[in-house]
Design a protein around this motif. Structure first.
Motif, mmCIF file in Angstrom:
data_model
loop_
_atom_site.group_PDB
_atom_site.id
_atom_site.type_symbol
_atom_site.label_atom_id
_atom_site.label_comp_id
_atom_site.label_asym_id
_atom_site.label_seq_id
_atom_site.Cartn_x
_atom_site.Cartn_y
_atom_site.Cartn_z
ATOM 1 N N ILE A 1 72.383 68.250 -3.989
ATOM 2 C CA ILE A 1 73.305 69.359 -3.713
ATOM 3 C C ILE A 1 72.664 70.275 -2.687
ATOM 4 N N ILE A 2 73.367 70.501 -1.584
ATOM 5 C CA ILE A 2 72.957 71.477 -0.577
ATOM 6 C C ILE A 2 74.075 72.503 -0.498
ATOM 7 N N SER A 3 73.786 73.712 -0.894
ATOM 8 C CA SER A 3 74.826 74.716 -1.066
ATOM 9 C C SER A 3 75.186 75.385 0.264
ATOM 10 N N ARG A 4 76.023 76.396 0.185
ATOM 11 C CA ARG A 4 76.623 76.996 1.380
ATOM 12 C C ARG A 4 75.595 77.635 2.311
ATOM 13 N N LEU B 1 77.647 68.741 -0.065
ATOM 14 C CA LEU B 1 77.238 69.687 0.963
ATOM 15 C C LEU B 1 78.270 70.803 1.015
ATOM 16 N N GLY B 2 77.803 72.043 0.802
ATOM 17 C CA GLY B 2 78.702 73.188 0.749
ATOM 18 C C GLY B 2 79.168 73.651 2.116
ATOM 19 N N ASP B 3 80.036 74.653 2.109
ATOM 20 C CA ASP B 3 80.593 75.187 3.351
ATOM 21 C C ASP B 3 79.491 75.625 4.315
ATOM 22 N N ASN B 4 79.693 75.310 5.593
ATOM 23 C CA ASN B 4 78.834 75.787 6.687
ATOM 24 C C ASN B 4 77.414 75.231 6.661
ATOM 25 N N VAL B 5 77.206 74.111 6.017
ATOM 26 C CA VAL B 5 75.901 73.445 6.067
ATOM 27 C C VAL B 5 75.736 72.772 7.429
ATOM 28 N N SER B 6 74.495 72.813 7.953
ATOM 29 C CA SER B 6 74.171 72.134 9.205
ATOM 30 C C SER B 6 72.958 71.232 8.983
ATOM 31 N N ILE B 7 73.113 69.939 9.280
ATOM 32 C CA ILE B 7 72.043 68.953 9.146
ATOM 33 C C ILE B 7 71.740 68.409 10.536
ATOM 34 N N PHE B 8 70.538 68.706 11.070
ATOM 35 C CA PHE B 8 70.191 68.278 12.420
ATOM 36 C C PHE B 8 69.726 66.819 12.409
ATOM 37 N N THR B 9 69.336 66.311 13.565
ATOM 38 C CA THR B 9 69.048 64.893 13.728
ATOM 39 C C THR B 9 67.836 64.430 12.918
ATOM 40 N N VAL C 1 79.223 56.293 9.831
ATOM 41 C CA VAL C 1 79.587 55.315 8.800
ATOM 42 C C VAL C 1 79.955 56.111 7.554
ATOM 43 N N ILE C 2 81.206 56.032 7.158
ATOM 44 C CA ILE C 2 81.718 56.805 6.032
ATOM 45 C C ILE C 2 82.028 55.819 4.904
ATOM 46 N N GLN C 3 81.272 55.923 3.812
ATOM 47 C CA GLN C 3 81.389 54.939 2.744
ATOM 48 C C GLN C 3 82.474 55.308 1.732
ATOM 49 N N ASP C 4 82.608 54.503 0.682
ATOM 50 C CA ASP C 4 83.720 54.621 -0.267
ATOM 51 C C ASP C 4 83.790 55.991 -0.936
ATOM 52 N N HIS C 5 85.008 56.502 -1.029
ATOM 53 C CA HIS C 5 85.335 57.711 -1.793
ATOM 54 C C HIS C 5 84.615 58.960 -1.272
ATOM 55 N N VAL C 6 84.224 58.935 -0.035
ATOM 56 C CA VAL C 6 83.674 60.144 0.601
ATOM 57 C C VAL C 6 84.826 61.077 0.961
ATOM 58 N N VAL C 7 84.566 62.388 0.851
ATOM 59 C CA VAL C 7 85.520 63.396 1.321
ATOM 60 C C VAL C 7 84.872 64.171 2.466
ATOM 61 N N ILE C 8 85.512 64.142 3.622
ATOM 62 C CA ILE C 8 85.085 64.895 4.793
ATOM 63 C C ILE C 8 85.998 66.111 4.901
ATOM 64 N N GLY C 9 85.436 67.314 4.726
ATOM 65 C CA GLY C 9 86.247 68.519 4.628
ATOM 66 C C GLY C 9 86.788 69.025 5.943
ATOM 67 N N GLU C 10 87.575 70.082 5.842
ATOM 68 C CA GLU C 10 88.191 70.678 7.015
ATOM 69 C C GLU C 10 87.138 71.150 8.020
ATOM 70 N N HIS C 11 87.382 70.856 9.291
ATOM 71 C CA HIS C 11 86.541 71.310 10.403
ATOM 72 C C HIS C 11 85.117 70.737 10.349
ATOM 73 N N LEU D 1 81.743 66.582 1.404
ATOM 74 C CA LEU D 1 81.348 67.569 2.388
ATOM 75 C C LEU D 1 82.437 68.623 2.461
ATOM 76 N N CYS D 2 82.083 69.865 2.150
ATOM 77 C CA CYS D 2 83.059 70.953 2.139
ATOM 78 C C CYS D 2 83.393 71.378 3.572
ATOM 79 N N SER D 3 83.990 72.533 3.748
ATOM 80 C CA SER D 3 84.488 72.944 5.060
ATOM 81 C C SER D 3 83.362 73.309 6.023
ATOM 82 N N ASN D 4 83.598 73.050 7.309
ATOM 83 C CA ASN D 4 82.728 73.506 8.405
ATOM 84 C C ASN D 4 81.302 72.963 8.316
ATOM 85 N N VAL D 5 81.155 71.749 7.827
ATOM 86 C CA VAL D 5 79.849 71.092 7.781
ATOM 87 C C VAL D 5 79.627 70.347 9.090
ATOM 88 N N THR D 6 78.401 70.475 9.635
ATOM 89 C CA THR D 6 78.023 69.716 10.827
ATOM 90 C C THR D 6 76.852 68.807 10.488
#
Length: 224
Positions: free
Chosen positions: A103-106, A86-94, A26-36, A68-73
């Motif tokens: 703010i969660i940085s790279r 969420l910065g580049d290469n962040v990973s958030i598990f279940t 569910v992607i709410q208003d004005h969210v940015v989903i980054g590359e990859h 969400l910046c690049s390569n976030v999972t």
């Protein structure tokens, strides 16, 4: 080119190149989903894992105005609040819950069954272990590591596995290690490089290996 399977994406959301958004996102208003980015990804358990993973598809929510910046999972059954970064290469598990204005940085990893309160900050290269509980207005510096199991997985991921509890307004210095089940009291500071293996009371400065209270802090020192 994107792979977007969700039908619950706000028209004002932006999805950049090569992102994968699974159907329970569910992607709410004005969210940015980054590359990859990969959003609402199901975990992939194997027989060698100690933790039982529920692979049923469950909703993942990205709150309004979050970026969400690049390569976030972001895995399944995650809730990220509004105005988060969420910065580049962040990973958030279940099974993770993240409040608003976080703010969660790279290169940060957040493991399962963790809660992060409003307006908290986690800096580059830190690892937040499973079943950690982080309060509001917490600052976690770069390179902080946490553990949740004193037996190194010998008995599996039982109910005895638990990460740190960090109360509101705590500041954690660079390179701190937080061992399983410790509690850091509200408004306290943990100095850089400390190893915390026992509970720390509120309103103190603690330092060392093992960390010990150095001095009390004045009441209200961290009011904003």
């Amino acid at each position: 080119m994107n792979s977007v399977y969700s039908k619950d994406i706000a028209p004002t959301a932006t999805i950049l190149d090569y992102a994968v958004v699974y159907r329970d996102a569910v992607i709410q208003d004005h969210v940015v989903i980054g590359e990859h980015n990969v959003i609402a990804k199901l975990p992939t358990p194997t027989a060698s894992m100690c933790k039982v993973i529920d692979i049923d598809s469950r909703q993942t929510v990205i709150g309004a105005n979050s970026k969400l910046c690049s390569n976030v999972t972001v895995y399944s059954n995650v809730c990220i609040g509004e105005n988060c970064l969420l910065g580049d290469n962040v990973s958030i598990f279940t099974d993770v819950r993240i409040g608003n204005n976080v703010i969660i940085s790279r290169n940060v990893t957040v493991n399962s069954e963790t809660v992060i309160g409003n307006s908290s900050r986690i800096m580059d290269g830190s690892h937040i272990t499973g079943r950690a509980n982080i309060g509001n207005n917490v600052f976690i510096s770069a390179g902080v590591f946490m553990a949740n199991d004193n037996f190194f997985g010998k008995f599996g991921y039982t109910d005895k596995c638990k990460g740190a509890t960090i109360k509101d307004n705590v500041s954690i210095g660079v390179g701190v290690m937080l061992l399983p089940k410790v509690t850091i009291g509200a408004n306290s500071i943990i100095a850089a490089g400390s190893v915390v293996n026992t509970d720390i009371p509120e309103n103190v400065l603690a330092a060392g290996n093992p960390a010990r209270v150095i001095t009390k802090l004045p009441n209200g020192w961290c009011k904003k």
